[in-house]
Design a protein around this motif. Structure first.
Motif, PDB file in Angstrom:
ATOM      1  N   LYS A 212       2.814  -6.290  11.870  1.00  0.00           N
ATOM      2  CA  LYS A 212       2.131  -5.202  12.579  1.00  0.00           C
ATOM      3  C   LYS A 212       0.964  -4.667  11.747  1.00  0.00           C
ATOM      4  N   HIS A 213       1.202  -4.534  10.458  1.00  0.00           N
ATOM      5  CA  HIS A 213       0.154  -4.014   9.575  1.00  0.00           C
ATOM      6  C   HIS A 213      -1.033  -4.983   9.518  1.00  0.00           C
ATOM      7  N   LEU A 214      -0.751  -6.283   9.453  1.00  0.00           N
ATOM      8  CA  LEU A 214      -1.820  -7.272   9.420  1.00  0.00           C
ATOM      9  C   LEU A 214      -2.621  -7.255  10.714  1.00  0.00           C
ATOM     10  N   ARG A 215      -1.923  -7.172  11.818  1.00  0.00           N
ATOM     11  CA  ARG A 215      -2.630  -7.135  13.105  1.00  0.00           C
ATOM     12  C   ARG A 215      -3.520  -5.907  13.196  1.00  0.00           C
ATOM     13  N   ASP A 216      -3.018  -4.768  12.738  1.00  0.00           N
ATOM     14  CA  ASP A 216      -3.812  -3.538  12.784  1.00  0.00           C
ATOM     15  C   ASP A 216      -5.056  -3.635  11.900  1.00  0.00           C
ATOM     16  N   LYS A 217      -4.975  -4.457  10.876  1.00  0.00           N
ATOM     17  CA  LYS A 217      -6.110  -4.644   9.962  1.00  0.00           C
ATOM     18  C   LYS A 217      -6.999  -5.822  10.398  1.00  0.00           C
ATOM     19  N   ASN A 218      -6.690  -6.397  11.544  1.00  0.00           N
ATOM     20  CA  ASN A 218      -7.448  -7.525  12.095  1.00  0.00           C
ATOM     21  C   ASN A 218      -7.381  -8.755  11.183  1.00  0.00           C
ATOM     22  N   ILE A 219      -6.241  -8.928  10.539  1.00  0.00           N
ATOM     23  CA  ILE A 219      -5.993 -10.110   9.713  1.00  0.00           C
ATOM     24  C   ILE A 219      -5.174 -11.094  10.535  1.00  0.00           C
ATOM     25  N   ARG A 220      -5.542 -12.362  10.502  1.00  0.00           N
ATOM     26  CA  ARG A 220      -4.999 -13.345  11.433  1.00  0.00           C
ATOM     27  C   ARG A 220      -3.929 -14.258  10.835  1.00  0.00           C
ATOM     28  N   PHE A 221      -3.692 -14.213   9.529  1.00  0.00           N
ATOM     29  CA  PHE A 221      -2.776 -15.173   8.906  1.00  0.00           C
ATOM     30  C   PHE A 221      -1.638 -14.463   8.185  1.00  0.00           C
ATOM     31  N   ILE A 222      -0.425 -14.937   8.449  1.00  0.00           N
ATOM     32  CA  ILE A 222       0.747 -14.404   7.758  1.00  0.00           C
ATOM     33  C   ILE A 222       1.456 -15.533   7.017  1.00  0.00           C
ATOM     34  N   ARG A 223       1.823 -15.282   5.774  1.00  0.00           N
ATOM     35  CA  ARG A 223       2.543 -16.262   4.963  1.00  0.00           C
ATOM     36  C   ARG A 223       3.939 -15.739   4.660  1.00  0.00           C
ATOM     37  N   ALA A 224       4.897 -16.628   4.589  1.00  0.00           N
ATOM     38  CA  ALA A 224       6.262 -16.262   4.194  1.00  0.00           C
ATOM     39  C   ALA A 224       7.053 -17.548   3.994  1.00  0.00           C
ATOM     40  N   GLY A 225       7.815 -17.601   2.919  1.00  0.00           N
ATOM     41  CA  GLY A 225       8.564 -18.807   2.602  1.00  0.00           C
ATOM     42  C   GLY A 225       9.931 -18.847   3.252  1.00  0.00           C
TER      43      GLY A 225
ATOM     44  N   LEU B 257       2.328  -6.805  -3.457  1.00  0.00           N
ATOM     45  CA  LEU B 257       1.724  -5.508  -3.177  1.00  0.00           C
ATOM     46  C   LEU B 257       2.513  -4.788  -2.095  1.00  0.00           C
ATOM     47  N   ASN B 258       2.581  -3.462  -2.180  1.00  0.00           N
ATOM     48  CA  ASN B 258       3.076  -2.717  -1.031  1.00  0.00           C
ATOM     49  C   ASN B 258       1.910  -2.528  -0.052  1.00  0.00           C
ATOM     50  N   LEU B 259       2.185  -1.962   1.102  1.00  0.00           N
ATOM     51  CA  LEU B 259       1.156  -1.890   2.136  1.00  0.00           C
ATOM     52  C   LEU B 259      -0.031  -1.039   1.710  1.00  0.00           C
ATOM     53  N   SER B 260       0.213   0.030   0.963  1.00  0.00           N
ATOM     54  CA  SER B 260      -0.865   0.894   0.495  1.00  0.00           C
ATOM     55  C   SER B 260      -1.740   0.162  -0.525  1.00  0.00           C
ATOM     56  N   GLU B 261      -1.106  -0.571  -1.424  1.00  0.00           N
ATOM     57  CA  GLU B 261      -1.865  -1.340  -2.422  1.00  0.00           C
ATOM     58  C   GLU B 261      -2.675  -2.452  -1.753  1.00  0.00           C
ATOM     59  N   PHE B 262      -2.111  -3.025  -0.715  1.00  0.00           N
ATOM     60  CA  PHE B 262      -2.817  -4.054   0.033  1.00  0.00           C
ATOM     61  C   PHE B 262      -4.067  -3.481   0.689  1.00  0.00           C
ATOM     62  N   ASP B 263      -3.931  -2.302   1.273  1.00  0.00           N
ATOM     63  CA  ASP B 263      -5.089  -1.642   1.894  1.00  0.00           C
ATOM     64  C   ASP B 263      -6.171  -1.339   0.860  1.00  0.00           C
ATOM     65  N   ASP B 264      -5.752  -0.917  -0.317  1.00  0.00           N
ATOM     66  CA  ASP B 264      -6.718  -0.641  -1.394  1.00  0.00           C
ATOM     67  C   ASP B 264      -7.488  -1.904  -1.762  1.00  0.00           C
ATOM     68  N   MET B 265      -6.783  -3.031  -1.805  1.00  0.00           N
ATOM     69  CA  MET B 265      -7.448  -4.288  -2.135  1.00  0.00           C
ATOM     70  C   MET B 265      -8.480  -4.648  -1.069  1.00  0.00           C
ATOM     71  N   LEU B 266      -8.095  -4.500   0.197  1.00  0.00           N
ATOM     72  CA  LEU B 266      -9.021  -4.807   1.286  1.00  0.00           C
ATOM     73  C   LEU B 266     -10.271  -3.943   1.203  1.00  0.00           C
ATOM     74  N   ASP B 267     -10.082  -2.655   0.930  1.00  0.00           N
ATOM     75  CA  ASP B 267     -11.229  -1.748   0.807  1.00  0.00           C
ATOM     76  C   ASP B 267     -12.100  -2.135  -0.381  1.00  0.00           C
ATOM     77  N   PHE B 268     -11.463  -2.520  -1.472  1.00  0.00           N
ATOM     78  CA  PHE B 268     -12.202  -2.837  -2.703  1.00  0.00           C
ATOM     79  C   PHE B 268     -13.108  -4.056  -2.527  1.00  0.00           C
ATOM     80  N   ILE B 269     -12.598  -5.100  -1.872  1.00  0.00           N
ATOM     81  CA  ILE B 269     -13.396  -6.325  -1.753  1.00  0.00           C
ATOM     82  C   ILE B 269     -14.523  -6.173  -0.726  1.00  0.00           C
ATOM     83  N   LYS B 270     -14.471  -5.118   0.078  1.00  0.00           N
ATOM     84  CA  LYS B 270     -15.542  -4.891   1.067  1.00  0.00           C
ATOM     85  C   LYS B 270     -16.676  -4.035   0.502  1.00  0.00           C
ATOM     86  N   ARG B 271     -16.465  -3.454  -0.677  1.00  0.00           N
ATOM     87  CA  ARG B 271     -17.499  -2.583  -1.254  1.00  0.00           C
ATOM     88  C   ARG B 271     -18.727  -3.373  -1.680  1.00  0.00           C
TER      89      ARG B 271
END
Length: 350
Positions: free
Chosen positions: A137-150, A336-350
């Motif tokens: 759900k979090h990935l979809r809300d962020k418009n991310i299209r790929f999910i990985r899981a083993g 990463l937790n979801l908040s840390e993941f969001d921080d990473m997304l924001d950081f790489i867009k700067r």
């Protein structure tokens, strides 16, 4: 009357001049052959022709040099001529940038409309439907299209969590379909390839299996995109050759993954070889992503490394994300937790 030392040396100098002239003339002829082969698409290096030439030379040798010494001299001539032309004795790879083979970009594989780097995110392993759904759900809300899981987890210790196997595949398929995500999971056994293709969109070949050649051939027979991770101690050339096994079976949907290699460094789990990214982009037709979780084994420097690999030309990032990393059944320190993941997304867009 015997010749003087000076006269003999002059004769040797004259012969050296003649040898030099003939070597350069030989090289000019090689250039002509190369141009002709370019026109008809033939391989530059012809080992049968080289063997034939060597046999002819040796058969005409009347001494005083032994055949072993003549072989050394002409081997050096053959090798030097090829080197001058930038020709390798190795067969030209299908995946090489000089090949005419057509390989798909990540966007072409999945019909994506933009050329922005992709983000492949999710937990190290499928653990519960609830965890995976929270991430999806979090990935979809962020418009991310790929999910990985083993679903299958090859671990160093046989006592560690090995994954939920087919049940994990079912959970991953259910969640990814409901949230409109492309799924990726690792396949570890040739016997499981057909099963895994029924559940996921991308087959992952993990670092431990990069040189499992039978597995590479098996996934090469499928029409599924394959994400191939660099081996734990593999060279870039070995990664390219592993991809070649897949390509030779007809699969043109190959994504390479730089996930770090084992070195003497202890500050990170592996040493992320960022230089491999521009090298792969230069020497192959293949897209490449960087796994910034398994390479680092820590998350306090993820943001900077994520930006660095994208600056180096990576087509995307693979990163581990978990709703509650401290409760993860594997690799908890790097997720990463979801908040840390969001921080990473924001950081790489700067």
């Amino acid at each position: 009357m015997s010749k003087s030392l000076k006269a003999i040396r002059q004769e040797i100098d004259n012969i050296n001049d003649s040898i030099l002239e003939m070597l350069n003339k030989r090289t000019e002829l090689i250039k002509e052959i190369t141009d002709l082969k370019d026109q008809n698409g033939s391989e530059y290096f012809d080992p049968e022709r080289e063997t034939e030439m060597m046999k002819k030379v040796l058969s005409k040798n009347s001494g005083p040099l032994y055949n072993e010494l003549i072989r050394e001299v002409f081997s050096a001539i053959f090798s030097t001529s090829l080197k001058f032309m930038g020709i390798s004795r190795q067969k030209k790879l299908l995946v090489s940038s000089s090949s005419n083979a057509c390989f798909k970009s990540i966007n072409e594989m999945f019909g994506l409309g933009n050329n922005e780097p992709v983000i492949i995110a999710g937990p190290c392993a499928v653990e519960t439907p609830e965890y995976l759904e929270t991430i999806a759900k979090h990935l979809r809300d962020k418009n991310i299209r790929f999910i990985r899981a083993g679903a299958y987890k090859p671990r160093s210790s046989p006592y560690d969590f090995q994954g939920l196997k087919e049940n994990g595949l079912k959970i991953l398929q259910d969640v990814s379909k409901r949230y409109g995500l492309f799924s990726i999971t690792e396949v570890v056994d040739t016997r499981d390839v057909n099963l895994v293709t029924q559940y996921v969109d991308i087959l992952q070949i993990g670092a431990r299996n990069m040189q499992n050649f039978e597995l590479l051939k098996e996934v090469g027979k499928t029409n599924h995109p394959v994400l191939l991770k660099r081996g734990i101690s593999a060279t870039i050339q070995e990664l390219m050759l592993a991809a070649e096994y897949i390509a030779l079976k007809g699969n043109n949907k190959i994504i390479l993954c730089e996930r770090g290699i084992r070195t003497y460094e202890t500050k990170t789990r592996n040493t992320l070889d960022i230089s491999s990214i521009p090298i792969i982009k230069k020497e192959t037709h293949l897209p490449i992503v960087a796994d910034i979780s398994h390479s680092l084994g820590r998350k306090d420097i993820v943001n900077n490394i994520a930006k660095a690999v994208l600056a180096a030309g990576a087509d995307g990032i693979m990163v581990e994300v978990h709703p509650i990393p401290e409760l993860a059944l594997s690799d908890s320190k790097q997720q990463l937790n979801l908040s840390e993941f969001d921080d990473m997304l924001d950081f790489i867009k700067r």
